[in-house]
Design a protein around this motif. Structure first.
Motif, PDB file in Angstrom:
ATOM      1  N   LEU A   8       0.819  -1.209   0.000  1.00 44.44           N
ATOM      2  CA  LEU A   8       0.000   0.000   0.000  1.00 44.44           C
ATOM      3  C   LEU A   8       0.859   1.268   0.000  1.00 44.44           C
ATOM      4  O   LEU A   8       1.921   1.306   0.621  1.00 44.44           O
ATOM      5  CB  LEU A   8      -0.925   0.004   1.219  1.00 44.44           C
ATOM      6  CG  LEU A   8      -1.895  -1.188   1.306  1.00 44.44           C
ATOM      7  CD1 LEU A   8      -2.678  -1.146   2.609  1.00 44.44           C
ATOM      8  CD2 LEU A   8      -2.850  -1.190   0.108  1.00 44.44           C
ATOM      9  N   THR A   9       0.364   2.261  -0.719  1.00 41.52           N
ATOM     10  CA  THR A   9       1.060   3.550  -0.716  1.00 41.52           C
ATOM     11  C   THR A   9       0.721   4.317   0.560  1.00 41.52           C
ATOM     12  O   THR A   9      -0.201   3.961   1.298  1.00 41.52           O
ATOM     13  CB  THR A   9       0.611   4.421  -1.906  1.00 41.52           C
ATOM     14  OG1 THR A   9      -0.789   4.708  -1.727  1.00 41.52           O
ATOM     15  CG2 THR A   9       0.817   3.681  -3.227  1.00 41.52           C
ATOM     16  N   PHE A  10       1.442   5.397   0.761  1.00 36.57           N
ATOM     17  CA  PHE A  10       1.189   6.288   1.897  1.00 36.57           C
ATOM     18  C   PHE A  10      -0.281   6.704   1.936  1.00 36.57           C
ATOM     19  O   PHE A  10      -0.950   6.584   2.971  1.00 36.57           O
ATOM     20  CB  PHE A  10       2.094   7.517   1.754  1.00 36.57           C
ATOM     21  CG  PHE A  10       2.127   8.425   2.948  1.00 36.57           C
ATOM     22  CD1 PHE A  10       3.115   8.299   3.925  1.00 36.57           C
ATOM     23  CD2 PHE A  10       1.183   9.428   3.099  1.00 36.57           C
ATOM     24  CE1 PHE A  10       3.155   9.157   5.026  1.00 36.57           C
ATOM     25  CE2 PHE A  10       1.210  10.293   4.203  1.00 36.57           C
ATOM     26  CZ  PHE A  10       2.199  10.153   5.166  1.00 36.57           C
ATOM     27  N   ASP A  11      -0.775   7.147   0.820  1.00 36.58           N
ATOM     28  CA  ASP A  11      -2.153   7.642   0.801  1.00 36.58           C
ATOM     29  C   ASP A  11      -3.164   6.531   1.012  1.00 36.58           C
ATOM     30  O   ASP A  11      -4.175   6.709   1.692  1.00 36.58           O
ATOM     31  CB  ASP A  11      -2.426   8.373  -0.523  1.00 36.58           C
ATOM     32  CG  ASP A  11      -1.680   9.703  -0.575  1.00 36.58           C
ATOM     33  OD1 ASP A  11      -1.329  10.232   0.500  1.00 36.58           O
ATOM     34  OD2 ASP A  11      -1.434  10.192  -1.691  1.00 36.58           O
ATOM     35  N   GLU A  12      -2.886   5.378   0.413  1.00 33.95           N
ATOM     36  CA  GLU A  12      -3.808   4.240   0.614  1.00 33.95           C
ATOM     37  C   GLU A  12      -3.811   3.812   2.082  1.00 33.95           C
ATOM     38  O   GLU A  12      -4.863   3.530   2.651  1.00 33.95           O
ATOM     39  CB  GLU A  12      -3.369   3.059  -0.257  1.00 33.95           C
ATOM     40  CG  GLU A  12      -3.668   3.263  -1.743  1.00 33.95           C
ATOM     41  CD  GLU A  12      -2.942   2.267  -2.648  1.00 33.95           C
ATOM     42  OE1 GLU A  12      -3.252   2.237  -3.850  1.00 33.95           O
ATOM     43  OE2 GLU A  12      -2.044   1.530  -2.154  1.00 33.95           O
ATOM     44  N   LEU A  58       4.512   6.617   9.650  1.00 31.80           N
ATOM     45  CA  LEU A  58       5.285   6.994   8.462  1.00 31.80           C
ATOM     46  C   LEU A  58       5.347   8.518   8.372  1.00 31.80           C
ATOM     47  O   LEU A  58       4.344   9.197   8.607  1.00 31.80           O
ATOM     48  CB  LEU A  58       4.636   6.456   7.184  1.00 31.80           C
ATOM     49  CG  LEU A  58       4.521   4.939   7.043  1.00 31.80           C
ATOM     50  CD1 LEU A  58       3.813   4.593   5.722  1.00 31.80           C
ATOM     51  CD2 LEU A  58       5.897   4.280   7.088  1.00 31.80           C
ATOM     52  N   VAL A  59       6.513   9.025   8.020  1.00 33.95           N
ATOM     53  CA  VAL A  59       6.666  10.467   7.817  1.00 33.95           C
ATOM     54  C   VAL A  59       7.243  10.701   6.430  1.00 33.95           C
ATOM     55  O   VAL A  59       8.315  10.195   6.100  1.00 33.95           O
ATOM     56  CB  VAL A  59       7.589  11.110   8.868  1.00 33.95           C
ATOM     57  CG1 VAL A  59       7.423  12.628   8.863  1.00 33.95           C
ATOM     58  CG2 VAL A  59       7.340  10.548  10.259  1.00 33.95           C
ATOM     59  N   GLU A  79      11.366   8.041   3.500  1.00 29.82           N
ATOM     60  CA  GLU A  79      10.298   8.069   4.496  1.00 29.82           C
ATOM     61  C   GLU A  79      10.804   7.576   5.853  1.00 29.82           C
ATOM     62  O   GLU A  79      11.486   6.558   5.923  1.00 29.82           O
ATOM     63  CB  GLU A  79       9.142   7.154   4.064  1.00 29.82           C
ATOM     64  CG  GLU A  79       8.082   7.896   3.299  1.00 29.82           C
ATOM     65  CD  GLU A  79       6.913   7.007   2.894  1.00 29.82           C
ATOM     66  OE1 GLU A  79       6.743   5.912   3.481  1.00 29.82           O
ATOM     67  OE2 GLU A  79       6.178   7.401   1.985  1.00 29.82           O
ATOM     68  N   ILE A  80      10.426   8.276   6.881  1.00 31.62           N
ATOM     69  CA  ILE A  80      10.753   7.779   8.220  1.00 31.62           C
ATOM     70  C   ILE A  80       9.694   6.759   8.624  1.00 31.62           C
ATOM     71  O   ILE A  80       8.494   6.997   8.469  1.00 31.62           O
ATOM     72  CB  ILE A  80      10.856   8.946   9.222  1.00 31.62           C
ATOM     73  CG1 ILE A  80      12.138   9.743   8.903  1.00 31.62           C
ATOM     74  CG2 ILE A  80      10.860   8.450  10.659  1.00 31.62           C
ATOM     75  CD1 ILE A  80      12.396  10.915   9.794  1.00 31.62           C
TER      76      ILE A  80
END
Lengths: 374, 374, 374, 374
Positions: B161-165, B207-208, B289-290
């Motif tokens: 999954l992506t960040f947005d998902e 996640l950052v 990404e952190i």
């Protein structure tokens, strides 16, 4: 309150620490620090440089006739290979190291300007500081050990060992692991990795015995003992995970299987049959052994180097090959003891105050009495 | 540099925070904070009290016409059930809580004097502080999410999954878990635990996104970004483990399988194909990404209470039953975002300086240019 | 260790402070704080606003049934004229104020965005914090007073007065000056200045009684008691000079006329016949009364305003006229007591540790015994 | 943010400092530090030891090829007479020194255990730190001088001298005083005091040129630039008073005669015709020269010793005679420059951020532009 700063580059003249806030009247000897520095250099899987170094601390302030004055303690460990200005420039950052991020941050075109300080050689200073803290803690009966619980996937089984057994066995093991069979497998795994030009990580455990209840505090986020321990452990080079007590395992248990039921024994006071919390509840020591684990990634410098980019040409390149440890988990445990000793000693100083060892002890004993009569 | 202090008891008049050091000219609205406070209250497995509370922040300083002045921002969230002085005394400490250790430390015979402050209700203040920090970070394109990766042993599978998902799915899930199937199992597990009068723990990931390289520093132990993040996360109530990137998994890998090879893409600069380091190398953000994980033990207050001891009579007793959450992992993720936001925002303020948002932005953009031209 | 942060604007909703680190078991009542807040508002030469304000503190955390819990103490004092968002913008900075420097720093085009926080109204928070510290100190017999020694060039003569006389006389005087004749002249001078549309400064003295020897330390620059007191006093609005003991007069004396010879009296221990050092030698309290002076410039807002420049048009303009105190030296003394109380209380907490009042007292008494038997 | 710790005893092996937080890329040479260390040793009225010492700093970390790396800078100055362990014990505390208060605090029966650290020899470390800070400030055009304005009651008249004249004249004067006639009288007064076995104090002034507006902040008590400068100056051995701008004189003036009217000159921006505020308003630098004064008591060790008490026998005794400076005001000015440089440099680092000199400069220049276009 205790404070410390460290300084020094890997191939600079020396590694230095100043420890501020120590009570007066504590007997400190260089030989005890040197013993810890030696422990820090050992462990199966270290490269050749380790063999050469024989670190010897010079305590240049804060002591007179072997006892602390109450003034800051400066400790200097000279580097055998002081050559920082003559070393060649490096331009291919090692994945897993501070090299690239540091170069971007500080605007350096020679990666050496970063790695000289990012190197775990800096922990010579932290071990020196931590040893003074250990010496203080010993005056209060507080004792710290570390042992390796995993290297390269090989796990140790040490469940039934006592504090003293763990220490004795770990100190005898080339992997600083209290499980003899596991030690053997770990060493084999290290040999295998070496043959492959590769490196290994692992995990160590820290135990702290005889910590009184009441260190740290729940009242403010930055006073929690577990938080401060986590910071200190995570700040050790290559550590990627830290846990207290059961750690991640606690996250899988139900409450009824996790929390340590409270009992009362007249001679001992409040106690527990289990210690899943690892000696800290609500950010406060609860009187049980403090149990910490730290997880270390494999050494970032590989003999068979990873792909990287030359920061000048921006072309693909092999990462620099600086040094040749296969693993440093056994040494990391010793460093873990040191930073833990600092945090516990600091929490002791904050709670008990005092400027001389005898004043601190008097305050400590008054508190133990208070707890006993609670 | 940012600083904050929180204050307030669970059944006191209010929870309060002061955030010091924020730049001027940042638009902050209570409604954004209230939305985060609402997120903090949610999640399958919370007790009834949560339903009643509708936390609303009152920003009593540091703002004028919706924008920061540069002066300290004080935020107050009133407690609906302000009753601290009339509540009955408690004397059977709950295993897993600060109750007993705190009582011994502070010399309290009423455990309420400890648990009122040790309660996770305090995190209302941290979420308020963290939200202001998030608003600052958004100005620099830095975005933070959390999602639950495990509850009571049920693990989520979210690899692709992506960040947005991740965010969208997690926010829709009653467990704040981006894996729909796992969510269902988690909720069932929560129901089971509830039926058993028991509680559950779990784990969440943070996640950052869009963190510039160069936050934190390798040069001193207390400036390492991972160390400071570890402290902040471990200081959240009930957290027993913290990891960065692969965390404990990194400890099992060989170097060649662990470190993130460096590539260079003209439009993007230095980059990585993998992010096992979780965006931090050598205590410094590396531009990826952190990735952080925190492990939470089960709630310490059980409906079917554990064995304890009455601190007055010293006789065996059932632990106090204060409240009835089954699990708080979904909420803990929201708190994790907040404390992460504080640490990243602080590292940004330290690196870029500036007293107004526009000054800080100018400095930031100058640095991005510098990195680009490195 | 004690810490505090203050927040709040002059015409914002409230002034707030959080005091962190206070021991448990200390009885604190709002009425004692309110009495100090009232003292802070008084003194001949204050403007009308002062008459209207009746500050009342609301302690919203850290207390239960009138005693401290050990958790942070948040105090809120509402502003009667909460109007910050509706006040007109200001553009002509007042010489002597933060207006211009603050506007340049924070990038504000409305000077109100600076002066709202720079206003001495902020000291409401510091007096609240300081009063809690005074209450703590009283438990150890430590007492603090201030009295005005000069206003507008009129000096008080108080050499032969005892601590108690100084206090009694100062509290009765509209100028908070223990010299009745000087009080009269000071008030006349204030009337004259008022008639001239002008303002006055002056000086006050702080005395602290019964401080044990050994607070602060010589070992590190930032632990010196006199240094920390100087910082706290100089940080009070409009203070331009701070001295300890004889201060600038000591600089004119020969050593033989300056240093306080040491005597020993069996019942009292080491003592001095003079106290030119003002109770601090080498950054450490020496057991004598601590004597401090602070010098305050005249109020920066003049009814007959000074020349300034409009920050928008860059044309010459009259400085803004915000408020109409003629002098605030009497009030500044009360604020001086508060910040002194904080520093002494902090030094006590650092030296004696302890989390409850009874633990801190036990440690204190053990130390007094040690000093006695030295 | 900059931090530093110092360590070292007067007759210990060395004096040490660690300066943390310095940007990378700053050219630092030992010879510049040595020049300042030499300035610190000079001045009419110093004892013989001063003549012997030729302090030479060894920078053992933080530099490569003469430029800072961004890592902590450790500096060591060896003591020529390293003899701490063999020196005889002292038991008659000197009035005016830390001897007695320190002995009581730390529980030492040998006063040497206190005075070895309390000695102003420690300022070797602070001058080293301050010189690095001066070098940083020079990169931003910020320049610092000190000159002696009074010794033993003899005052200098320097009103009409420019910054450069003050420096040139002061550096030529054996008393570091820019007034030639006063210098002569000061030296005579020192000779007289010497003949009488007595000592002298005095006062010095610090000027800081080209400080941008906006350093420090009014928003929180511990961020005020004047407060932090006062702490640093008061923490210098023997300083008993500190003032900013007119200092105590401001307290005697009316507002109309005190505050610095604001003007605007197109090429220069906002400016003042007078500088009574000494460059700081509301805790913030306002762009004018920063003007500070410190008042030093006479040296506490008298050749004709004061009365004291033997701490072992409790009988009257003559105070110990350790050393024979008559006055150290000229040297104190050099130390004052150093601690001022640290505070200004720290405020610069906080405001402008940046990890390399070029990044810090870019941020600085952006701000200057902003101020210009305000």
């Amino acid at each position: 309150m205790l404070k410390y700063l460290t300084a020094g580059e890997s191939h600079g003249e020396a590694i230095i620490a100043i420890l501020e806030g120590m009570v007066s009247g504590l007997k400190v000897s260089s030989s005890v620090i040197n013993r810890e520095l030696k422990r820090r250099m050992q462990g199966y899987g270290r490269g050749e440089r380790m063999g050469l170094e024989k670190d010897a601390v010079n305590i240049i302030s804060g002591l007179k006739n072997g006892a602390t004055l109450g003034s800051p303690i400066a400790m200097v460990v000279n580097n055998k290979d002081f050559s920082i200005s003559s070393l060649n420039a490096l331009s291919s950052p090692r994945p897993g190291h501070a090299d690239l991020a540091g170069a971007l941050k500080y605007g350096h075109k020679d990666l050496r300007n970063i790695l000289e300080r990012a190197s775990a050689r800096e922990t010579v200073a932290r071990v020196s500081v931590g040893t003074v803290c250990k010496i203080l803690l010993m005056e209060f009966g507080i004792d710290i050990l570390s042992h390796v619980v995993m290297i390269g996937g090989v796990e140790a089984h040490t469940k039934d060992l006592t504090f003293d057994e763990l220490r004795t066995l770990a100190e005898k093991s080339p992997a600083r692991c209290a499980d003899e069979a596991a030690t053997k497998l770990m060493c084999e795994e290290i040999d295998n990795a070496k043959d492959a030009g590769d490196t290994l990580g692992g995990a160590f455990e820290i135990l702290v015995k005889n910590v009184p209840p009441g260190l740290g505090s729940h009242v403010q986020w930055d006073r929690k003992l577990d938080g401060n321990l986590a910071r200190s452990l995570m700040s050790i080079q290559a550590i990627k995970g830290v846990s207290v007590g059961l750690g991640a395992i606690a996250a899988r248990r139900r409450g009824s299987q996790c929390h340590d039921e409270i009992i009362y024994i007249r001679e001992r006071g409040f106690s527990r049959k289990t210690n899943n919390a690892g000696g800290i509840e609500g950010g406060i020591s609860n009187g049980e052994e403090i149990v910490l684990r730290a997880y270390m990634k494999p050494i970032a410098t590989l003999k068979r180097p990873l792909r990287s980019v030359d920061i000048k040409t921006k072309k693909q390149a092999k990462a620099e090959v600086e040094r040749a440890d296969i693993t440093a988990v056994p040494a990391a445990g010793v460093i873990g003891e040191a930073v833990t000793a600092f945090e516990i000693a600091n929490a002791m100083c904050v709670k008990f105050g005092g400027d001389s060892l005898s004043e601190m002890k008097r305050n400590f004993e008054g508190y133990l009495e208070q707890v006993k009569e609670f």
